[in-house]
Motif scaffolding. Structure first.
Motif, PDB file in Angstrom:
ATOM      1  N   SER A 128      35.864  19.538 -87.591  1.00  0.00           N
ATOM      2  CA  SER A 128      36.983  20.485 -87.560  1.00  0.00           C
ATOM      3  C   SER A 128      37.248  21.090 -88.934  1.00  0.00           C
ATOM      4  O   SER A 128      37.918  22.110 -89.051  1.00  0.00           O
ATOM      5  CB  SER A 128      38.248  19.799 -87.037  1.00  0.00           C
ATOM      6  OG  SER A 128      38.657  18.788 -87.948  1.00  0.00           O
ATOM      7  N   LYS A 129      36.693  20.495 -90.008  1.00  0.00           N
ATOM      8  CA  LYS A 129      36.901  21.019 -91.358  1.00  0.00           C
ATOM      9  C   LYS A 129      35.795  21.964 -91.797  1.00  0.00           C
ATOM     10  O   LYS A 129      35.803  22.445 -92.916  1.00  0.00           O
ATOM     11  CB  LYS A 129      37.028  19.855 -92.342  1.00  0.00           C
ATOM     12  CG  LYS A 129      38.259  19.017 -92.055  1.00  0.00           C
ATOM     13  CD  LYS A 129      38.479  17.955 -93.061  1.00  0.00           C
ATOM     14  CE  LYS A 129      39.760  17.232 -92.685  1.00  0.00           C
ATOM     15  NZ  LYS A 129      40.003  16.041 -93.438  1.00  0.00           N
ATOM     16  N   CYS A 130      34.824  22.236 -90.925  1.00  0.00           N
ATOM     17  CA  CYS A 130      33.730  23.161 -91.234  1.00  0.00           C
ATOM     18  C   CYS A 130      34.106  24.554 -90.764  1.00  0.00           C
ATOM     19  O   CYS A 130      34.839  24.727 -89.787  1.00  0.00           O
ATOM     20  CB  CYS A 130      32.435  22.751 -90.517  1.00  0.00           C
ATOM     21  SG  CYS A 130      31.759  21.182 -91.068  1.00  0.00           S
ATOM     22  N   SER A 131      33.556  25.564 -91.462  1.00  0.00           N
ATOM     23  CA  SER A 131      33.764  26.939 -90.998  1.00  0.00           C
ATOM     24  C   SER A 131      32.935  27.166 -89.739  1.00  0.00           C
ATOM     25  O   SER A 131      32.024  26.407 -89.428  1.00  0.00           O
ATOM     26  CB  SER A 131      33.335  27.929 -92.085  1.00  0.00           C
ATOM     27  OG  SER A 131      31.916  27.927 -92.187  1.00  0.00           O
ATOM     28  N   ARG A 132      33.241  28.228 -89.022  1.00  0.00           N
ATOM     29  CA  ARG A 132      32.503  28.538 -87.791  1.00  0.00           C
ATOM     30  C   ARG A 132      31.015  28.747 -88.095  1.00  0.00           C
ATOM     31  O   ARG A 132      30.151  28.255 -87.370  1.00  0.00           O
ATOM     32  CB  ARG A 132      33.097  29.770 -87.118  1.00  0.00           C
ATOM     33  CG  ARG A 132      32.352  30.122 -85.846  1.00  0.00           C
ATOM     34  CD  ARG A 132      33.124  31.098 -84.983  1.00  0.00           C
ATOM     35  NE  ARG A 132      32.389  31.388 -83.787  1.00  0.00           N
ATOM     36  CZ  ARG A 132      32.422  30.667 -82.688  1.00  0.00           C
ATOM     37  NH1 ARG A 132      33.165  29.595 -82.641  1.00  0.00           N
ATOM     38  NH2 ARG A 132      31.719  31.002 -81.631  1.00  0.00           N
ATOM     39  N   ILE A 133      30.701  29.454 -89.175  1.00  0.00           N
ATOM     40  CA  ILE A 133      29.296  29.708 -89.534  1.00  0.00           C
ATOM     41  C   ILE A 133      28.592  28.392 -89.837  1.00  0.00           C
ATOM     42  O   ILE A 133      27.471  28.158 -89.390  1.00  0.00           O
ATOM     43  CB  ILE A 133      29.198  30.677 -90.736  1.00  0.00           C
ATOM     44  CG1 ILE A 133      29.678  32.061 -90.309  1.00  0.00           C
ATOM     45  CG2 ILE A 133      27.788  30.730 -91.295  1.00  0.00           C
ATOM     46  CD1 ILE A 133      29.795  33.054 -91.416  1.00  0.00           C
ATOM     47  N   GLU A 134      29.254  27.521 -90.581  1.00  0.00           N
ATOM     48  CA  GLU A 134      28.659  26.224 -90.895  1.00  0.00           C
ATOM     49  C   GLU A 134      28.402  25.419 -89.620  1.00  0.00           C
ATOM     50  O   GLU A 134      27.348  24.798 -89.470  1.00  0.00           O
ATOM     51  CB  GLU A 134      29.575  25.438 -91.832  1.00  0.00           C
ATOM     52  CG  GLU A 134      29.689  26.040 -93.220  1.00  0.00           C
ATOM     53  CD  GLU A 134      30.832  25.445 -94.023  1.00  0.00           C
ATOM     54  OE1 GLU A 134      30.749  25.504 -95.255  1.00  0.00           O
ATOM     55  OE2 GLU A 134      31.806  24.932 -93.420  1.00  0.00           O
ATOM     56  N   LEU A 135      29.371  25.459 -88.703  1.00  0.00           N
ATOM     57  CA  LEU A 135      29.203  24.729 -87.446  1.00  0.00           C
ATOM     58  C   LEU A 135      28.056  25.299 -86.610  1.00  0.00           C
ATOM     59  O   LEU A 135      27.259  24.551 -86.038  1.00  0.00           O
ATOM     60  CB  LEU A 135      30.500  24.749 -86.633  1.00  0.00           C
ATOM     61  CG  LEU A 135      31.627  23.874 -87.159  1.00  0.00           C
ATOM     62  CD1 LEU A 135      32.910  24.139 -86.390  1.00  0.00           C
ATOM     63  CD2 LEU A 135      31.247  22.406 -87.068  1.00  0.00           C
ATOM     64  N   GLU A 136      27.981  26.633 -86.546  1.00  0.00           N
ATOM     65  CA  GLU A 136      26.905  27.261 -85.763  1.00  0.00           C
ATOM     66  C   GLU A 136      25.539  26.915 -86.349  1.00  0.00           C
ATOM     67  O   GLU A 136      24.603  26.590 -85.617  1.00  0.00           O
ATOM     68  CB  GLU A 136      27.094  28.780 -85.696  1.00  0.00           C
ATOM     69  CG  GLU A 136      28.243  29.181 -84.789  1.00  0.00           C
ATOM     70  CD  GLU A 136      28.545  30.667 -84.831  1.00  0.00           C
ATOM     71  OE1 GLU A 136      27.903  31.399 -85.622  1.00  0.00           O
ATOM     72  OE2 GLU A 136      29.418  31.101 -84.067  1.00  0.00           O
ATOM     73  N   GLU A 137      25.415  26.986 -87.670  1.00  0.00           N
ATOM     74  CA  GLU A 137      24.154  26.659 -88.332  1.00  0.00           C
ATOM     75  C   GLU A 137      23.763  25.203 -88.074  1.00  0.00           C
ATOM     76  O   GLU A 137      22.623  24.887 -87.727  1.00  0.00           O
ATOM     77  CB  GLU A 137      24.301  26.902 -89.843  1.00  0.00           C
ATOM     78  CG  GLU A 137      23.055  26.665 -90.642  1.00  0.00           C
ATOM     79  CD  GLU A 137      22.051  27.798 -90.532  1.00  0.00           C
ATOM     80  OE1 GLU A 137      20.872  27.537 -90.820  1.00  0.00           O
ATOM     81  OE2 GLU A 137      22.438  28.909 -90.170  1.00  0.00           O
TER      82      GLU A 137
END
Length: 195
Positions: A128-137
């Motif tokens: 939950s502390k990651c950005s959306r781009i980081e999560l998608e990657e």
């Protein structure tokens, strides 16, 4: 009635198998053989495949050869006189594929770790502390890794099964297949009854 293990019986069974694998009707197969130069009626295919008659029709050599040609295989394979593959070659190919998947998995893991470092991330303990781009990657890398892991596992299982079956006689292999088919059908019936 013809013996179940006669050459003509094996040939007739193989004709049916090859035809059904291709989704051809008996008429389509007869037409393909006729197009190749050997006149054949659909009823001939029926008689070749049906070996359970009291006095089954003999299979002519030119018909057998024409059928093998249409299926793109040899008479020996159609007769079951040789395996359709060299077991040692197949096992070696599967081992090679296993090594490839293992190397690919290692490469993907390294890429994921590099990607995590590029984002100054460790494997996130709290997504939950990651950005959306980081999560998608991260998700894309994880999906790749899970997929490759499954492929490696499947390939290893295939190799294991092939190693065991190459030591079996054709009769033992046939019995094992029959037993597994019966087990699968029973399981399917039980599962259907439970739902």
């Amino acid at each position: 009635m013809e013996a179940l293990d006669s050459a003509e019986s094996r040939f007739g069974n193989r004709v049916r198998f090859e035809r059904e694998q291709r989704g051809w009707s008996q008429s389509e197969l007869a037409q393909r053989v006729s197009d190749g130069g050997i006149s054949m009626h659909p009823s001939t295919i029926t008689k070749i495949e049906a070996r359970d008659a009291e006095k089954p029709r003999s299979i002519r050599l030119d018909e057998a050869y024409a059928l093998a040609q249409v299926f793109g295989t040899s008479l020996e394979t159609m007769l079951g006189a040789e395996r359709a593959y060299d077991a040692a070659e197949v096992v070696a190919a599967v081992q090679s594929e296993c090594r490839f998947f293992s190397n690919e998995l290692t490469r993907m893991m390294a890429n994921m770790m590099t990607t995590l470092r590029e984002f100054d991330l460790e494997a996130p303990k709290d997504p939950s502390k990651c950005s959306r781009i980081e999560l998608e990657e991260l998700l894309l890398h994880l999906i790749f890794i899970v997929d490759l892991t499954a492929q490696v596992t499947d390939t290893k299982e295939t190799l294991s099964v092939m190693s065991r079956t190459t030591a079996m006689s054709d009769r033992e292999l046939s019995e094992r297949v029959q037993n597994n088919l019966e087990w699968a059908m029973e399981k399917l019936a039980r599962d259907s009854a439970e739902t």
